[in-house]
Design a protein around this motif. Structure first.
Motif, PDB file in Angstrom:
ATOM      1  N   ILE A   1      -3.741   2.055  -3.969  1.00  0.00           N
ATOM      2  CA  ILE A   1      -3.997   0.666  -3.622  1.00  0.00           C
ATOM      3  C   ILE A   1      -3.595  -0.273  -4.759  1.00  0.00           C
ATOM      4  CG2 ILE A   1      -5.838  -0.952  -2.972  1.00  0.00           C
ATOM      5  CD1 ILE A   1      -7.284   1.557  -1.779  1.00  0.00           C
TER       6      ILE A   1
ATOM      7  N   VAL B   1      -9.118  -1.882   3.965  1.00  0.00           N
ATOM      8  CA  VAL B   1      -7.985  -1.537   3.109  1.00  0.00           C
ATOM      9  C   VAL B   1      -7.177  -2.785   2.756  1.00  0.00           C
ATOM     10  CG1 VAL B   1      -5.818  -0.245   2.982  1.00  0.00           C
ATOM     11  CG2 VAL B   1      -7.873   0.840   3.925  1.00  0.00           C
TER      12      VAL B   1
ATOM     13  N   LEU C   1       0.851  -1.186   0.000  1.00  0.00           N
ATOM     14  CA  LEU C   1       0.000   0.000   0.000  1.00  0.00           C
ATOM     15  C   LEU C   1       0.887   1.235   0.000  1.00  0.00           C
ATOM     16  CD1 LEU C   1      -2.882   1.315   0.476  1.00  0.00           C
ATOM     17  CD2 LEU C   1      -2.320   1.216   2.918  1.00  0.00           C
TER      18      LEU C   1
ATOM     19  N   PHE D   1      -4.076   7.296  -0.444  1.00  0.00           N
ATOM     20  CA  PHE D   1      -3.576   5.935  -0.616  1.00  0.00           C
ATOM     21  C   PHE D   1      -3.630   5.533  -2.084  1.00  0.00           C
ATOM     22  CE2 PHE D   1      -5.493   6.154   3.614  1.00  0.00           C
ATOM     23  CZ  PHE D   1      -4.385   5.843   4.394  1.00  0.00           C
TER      24      PHE D   1
ATOM     25  N   VAL E   1      -6.368  -4.111  -1.032  1.00  0.00           N
ATOM     26  CA  VAL E   1      -5.019  -4.406  -1.527  1.00  0.00           C
ATOM     27  C   VAL E   1      -4.955  -5.846  -2.032  1.00  0.00           C
ATOM     28  CG1 VAL E   1      -2.592  -4.677  -0.862  1.00  0.00           C
ATOM     29  CG2 VAL E   1      -3.888  -2.693  -0.060  1.00  0.00           C
TER      30      VAL E   1
END
Length: 234
Positions: free
Chosen positions: A55, A144, A24, A53, A148
């Protein structure tokens, strides 16, 4: 969270900027975000990137806590504008991101929270950003990590292998409710994380999801909150 200088022209660089496998990319501004300490299933690398972020090669996210948003209502729109402006300036194939998420941490019981969430949902629809809600740092980290993992292994990460996966079982449970389709069930599970969170939630939160009209919201709420058996007659 620490403030960091953002490099507006980062995406004009010729170097690759999508994360390697199981990694990440986090903006420097996200250093100190408490939910990141709960991420154990992937590596975190801090970069001077515009999204909060990155990803995957075509997947990015912005982060907002609802408490912070209520105190700084203009901040998120500025971040969205910054992201989209950078997207329009770039001529590279890896940008713009085809999938964009707004990670929203529900960390307040403020009386204005429901109205703020409705406006965030409208913003998401307007700017083509998917709203993903979490009620704890641990749940946000789990969201998250799954995003990912999905970049590497596909939808089976969430749905489980075969019809016996937990996600499939939860989907089957929700689709027994009249009007709730498989797509509705997937949206509910992605947004709330667990059946327990869905069962404990309110109509206001159900109605924030796309395609959840009044009939679906009423039937879902009734299934989650009304007794299964009628009161016994004496």
């Amino acid at each position: 969270m620490e403030e960091a200088t953002i490099v507006p022209e980062l995406f004009s660089l010729t170097l690759p900027f999508h994360p390697p496998k199981n990694t990440l990319f986090a903006s420097l501004r996200q250093k100190g975000n408490p939910f990141l300490s709960y991420i154990k299933q992937c590596k975190i690398e801090y970069k001077p990137v515009i999204p909060d972020f990155i990803i995957g090669e075509h997947v990015c996210a912005l982060f907002i806590s609802l408490r912070f948003h209520l105190r700084n209502p203009r901040y998120l729109q500025q971040r969205v504008d910054e992201l989209l402006h950078s997207s329009s300036k770039s001529s590279h194939a890896s940008f713009p991101y085809r999938s964009r998420y707004l990670l929203c941490l529900i960390d307040t019981n403020d009386v204005n929270a429901n109205n703020a969430l409705k406006k965030l949902n409208i913003l998401g629809v307007k700017e083509n950003i998917s709203l993903l809600l979490a009620w704890s740092n641990e749940q946000m980290a789990n969201h998250v990590e799954k995003l990912v993992a999905l970049q590497q292994r596909g939808i089976d990460v969430i749905m489980g292998k075969g019809s016996e996966g937990a996600f499939a079982k939860a989907t089957d449970c929700l689709t027994t409710i009249p009007s709730i389709t498989k797509h509705d069930a997937h949206r509910l599970l992605h947004a709330f994380g667990t059946l327990s969170n869905i069962f404990d939630s309110s109509k206001d939160f159900y109605s924030l999801l796309p395609m959840m009209g009044k009939t679906k919201v009423d039937r879902l709420y009734a299934a989650c909150h009304e007794p299964f058996l009628p009161p016994s007659s004496k």
